[in-house]
Scaffold this motif. Structure first.
Motif, PDB file in Angstrom:
ATOM      1  N   VAL A  79       0.869  -1.162   0.000  1.00  0.00           N
ATOM      2  CA  VAL A  79       0.000   0.000   0.000  1.00  0.00           C
ATOM      3  C   VAL A  79       0.914   1.223   0.000  1.00  0.00           C
ATOM      4  O   VAL A  79       1.944   1.233   0.683  1.00  0.00           O
ATOM      5  N   VAL A  80       0.576   2.220  -0.804  1.00  0.00           N
ATOM      6  CA  VAL A  80       1.439   3.387  -1.015  1.00  0.00           C
ATOM      7  C   VAL A  80       0.637   4.651  -0.756  1.00  0.00           C
ATOM      8  O   VAL A  80      -0.515   4.770  -1.191  1.00  0.00           O
ATOM      9  N   ALA A  81       1.229   5.594  -0.061  1.00  0.00           N
ATOM     10  CA  ALA A  81       0.613   6.908   0.128  1.00  0.00           C
ATOM     11  C   ALA A  81       1.462   7.972  -0.548  1.00  0.00           C
ATOM     12  O   ALA A  81       2.695   7.870  -0.583  1.00  0.00           O
ATOM     13  N   GLY A  82       0.792   8.976  -1.084  1.00  0.00           N
ATOM     14  CA  GLY A  82       1.470  10.152  -1.616  1.00  0.00           C
ATOM     15  C   GLY A  82       1.147  11.359  -0.763  1.00  0.00           C
ATOM     16  O   GLY A  82       0.042  11.471  -0.220  1.00  0.00           O
ATOM     17  N   ALA A  83       2.105  12.242  -0.613  1.00  0.00           N
ATOM     18  CA  ALA A  83       1.901  13.498   0.100  1.00  0.00           C
ATOM     19  C   ALA A  83       2.466  14.628  -0.753  1.00  0.00           C
ATOM     20  O   ALA A  83       3.572  14.504  -1.276  1.00  0.00           O
ATOM     21  N   VAL A  84       1.715  15.702  -0.890  1.00  0.00           N
ATOM     22  CA  VAL A  84       2.122  16.808  -1.764  1.00  0.00           C
ATOM     23  C   VAL A  84       1.802  18.139  -1.088  1.00  0.00           C
ATOM     24  O   VAL A  84       0.719  18.310  -0.515  1.00  0.00           O
ATOM     25  N   VAL A 118       4.422   0.734   2.246  1.00  0.00           N
ATOM     26  CA  VAL A 118       4.310  -0.294   3.288  1.00  0.00           C
ATOM     27  C   VAL A 118       4.146  -1.637   2.586  1.00  0.00           C
ATOM     28  O   VAL A 118       3.216  -1.827   1.797  1.00  0.00           O
ATOM     29  N   SER A 119       5.042  -2.560   2.850  1.00  0.00           N
ATOM     30  CA  SER A 119       5.104  -3.825   2.126  1.00  0.00           C
ATOM     31  C   SER A 119       3.919  -4.722   2.431  1.00  0.00           C
ATOM     32  O   SER A 119       3.185  -4.526   3.407  1.00  0.00           O
ATOM     33  N   ASN A 120       3.749  -5.758   1.595  1.00  0.00           N
ATOM     34  CA  ASN A 120       2.670  -6.714   1.840  1.00  0.00           C
ATOM     35  C   ASN A 120       2.856  -7.458   3.160  1.00  0.00           C
ATOM     36  O   ASN A 120       1.880  -7.782   3.842  1.00  0.00           O
ATOM     37  N   PRO A 172      -0.128 -18.582  -3.818  1.00  0.00           N
ATOM     38  CA  PRO A 172       0.403 -17.226  -3.717  1.00  0.00           C
ATOM     39  C   PRO A 172       1.898 -17.155  -3.975  1.00  0.00           C
ATOM     40  O   PRO A 172       2.631 -18.117  -3.734  1.00  0.00           O
ATOM     41  N   CYS A 173       2.332 -16.011  -4.492  1.00  0.00           N
ATOM     42  CA  CYS A 173       3.758 -15.733  -4.636  1.00  0.00           C
ATOM     43  C   CYS A 173       4.200 -14.888  -3.439  1.00  0.00           C
ATOM     44  O   CYS A 173       3.371 -14.504  -2.602  1.00  0.00           O
ATOM     45  N   PRO A 174       5.474 -14.586  -3.301  1.00  0.00           N
ATOM     46  CA  PRO A 174       5.932 -13.885  -2.096  1.00  0.00           C
ATOM     47  C   PRO A 174       5.315 -12.520  -1.841  1.00  0.00           C
ATOM     48  O   PRO A 174       5.365 -12.045  -0.705  1.00  0.00           O
ATOM     49  N   ILE A 175       4.754 -11.841  -2.850  1.00  0.00           N
ATOM     50  CA  ILE A 175       4.206 -10.509  -2.580  1.00  0.00           C
ATOM     51  C   ILE A 175       2.699 -10.535  -2.354  1.00  0.00           C
ATOM     52  O   ILE A 175       2.088  -9.477  -2.190  1.00  0.00           O
TER      53      ILE A 175
END
Length: 344
Positions: free
Chosen positions: A39-44, A88-90, A194-197
């Motif tokens: 999951v990814v967040a952007g801040a601007v 934030v990684s899986n 499932p794969c590793p991610i």
């Protein structure tokens, strides 16, 4: 006749600056719903005196084509705008839960901005940002310029990560589905496991893990879509997770060598060497690791520990031996603790 949505404005930012908030940031996330990837967040932070024609083209990232998002992302990156992404990684998603992982991604993005914000505008529902004053705006990515820009940063950053993961795990179609549960993705998940991610805590992935992993591995082997070593590592990871280990990392590389799996049990960091072979046994697991290989594994493990200050001091190196028969079935999985002496 459907009317076009109204473009976002600077109304929220302007009102907050009139109240004395000099640095106003918008923050948004991408990747709450996928079964795989971060999951990814952007801040601007858009300076109030910035005059640039691209600002008028900002929209919620979901309203833009991939090419237009990439164009605007380049403008944000290269125009003196304060921006950052938090990833934030899986594995962290599985450990924290998606709501807390999303919050952590936002905190990482905000903490990486050139200046600490005086106030934050957040897309969606209210979220605690560790004391930062904030206002939640439902549909904020379509209403607020800063949040719209943040949504583009988050989306473009995450899509780029998923394209890189597609090169590593091409069977799942991450280049097109970006980890979301499309019918084709769900079918491959069912067939291959499932794969590793993949996010183990999400129901479709958990259900796939509960199915017969031998069938998944056999299918992958028959179609030739995964290397033998990849089959073994996937089987070894599942074996470790079923035994209660938490997987921290995979395929860690440094100048000394590579560790296949880094995991944690209740009291130690466990570095796992996976040995996969088709058709016949390994002999004793210890015999498969030479003295030179043992030295490289120890040096690699020590290097990994130097990159982390949040792990127990005790560690060891285990060996997981995997036999795959001629039909692509897992014939044996055997784990040997302390297969290499020299741990902490």
């Amino acid at each position: 006749m459907r009317t076009a949505p109204q473009p976002p404005t600077f109304d929220e930012e302007t009102a907050l600056r009139r109240l004395g908030n000099r640095v106003v940031a918008g923050v948004d996330e991408a990747g709450r719903g996928p079964l795989a990837g971060p999951v990814v967040a952007g801040a601007v932070v858009i300076p109030p005196d910035l005059r640039a024609p691209w600002i008028g083209r900002l929209r919620d990232s979901k309203q833009l084509s991939a090419s237009r998002r990439a164009e605007l992302y380049a403008c944000i990156r290269d125009s003196g705008v304060g921006w950052a992404a938090g990833v934030v990684s899986n594995e962290e998603v599985d450990r924290l839960g998606i709501a807390s992982a999303t919050r952590e991604a936002m905190l990482r993005a905000l903490g990486s901005l050139p200046s600490r914000p005086d106030f934050v505008l957040v897309d969606g529902l209210p979220v605690d940002l560790d004391g930062l004053p904030a206002k939640a705006l439902v549909g904020g990515d379509g209403r607020c310029m800063s949040i719209a820009a943040a949504s583009i940063v988050a989306k473009v950053t995450r899509d780029a990560i998923m394209l890189e993961e597609h090169a590593r795990y091409p069977d799942y179609g991450f280049d097109s589905n970006k980890g979301y549960p499309t019918p084709a993705h769900l079918e491959q998940l069912r067939r291959l496991g499932p794969c590793p991610i993949h996010r183990r805590s999400f129901a479709p992935v958990h259900e796939a893990m509960s199915e017969d992993t031998t069938d998944s591995v056999r299918s992958a082997a028959k179609t030739g879509r995964m290397r033998l070593g990849g089959l073994g590592e996937q089987a070894a990871r599942g074996h470790l997770e079923r035994a209660g280990f938490t997987v921290l990392d995979i395929n860690f590389r440094c100048p000394h060598g590579e560790i296949d799996i880094v995991a944690r049990d209740a009291e130690a960091v466990v570095f796992v060497e996976v040995r996969t072979q088709r058709g016949r046994g390994f002999g004793t697991p210890e015999e498969s690791i030479t003295a030179g290989k043992a030295r490289r594994l120890i040096a690699t493990a020590q290097t990994y520990l130097q990159t982390r200050d949040d792990l127990p001091s005790h560690w060891r190196i285990d060996l997981v031996a995997v036999d795959v028969d001629s039909q692509g079935r897992i014939a044996r999985i055997e784990r040997t603790e302390n297969a290499v002496t020299g741990g902490g």
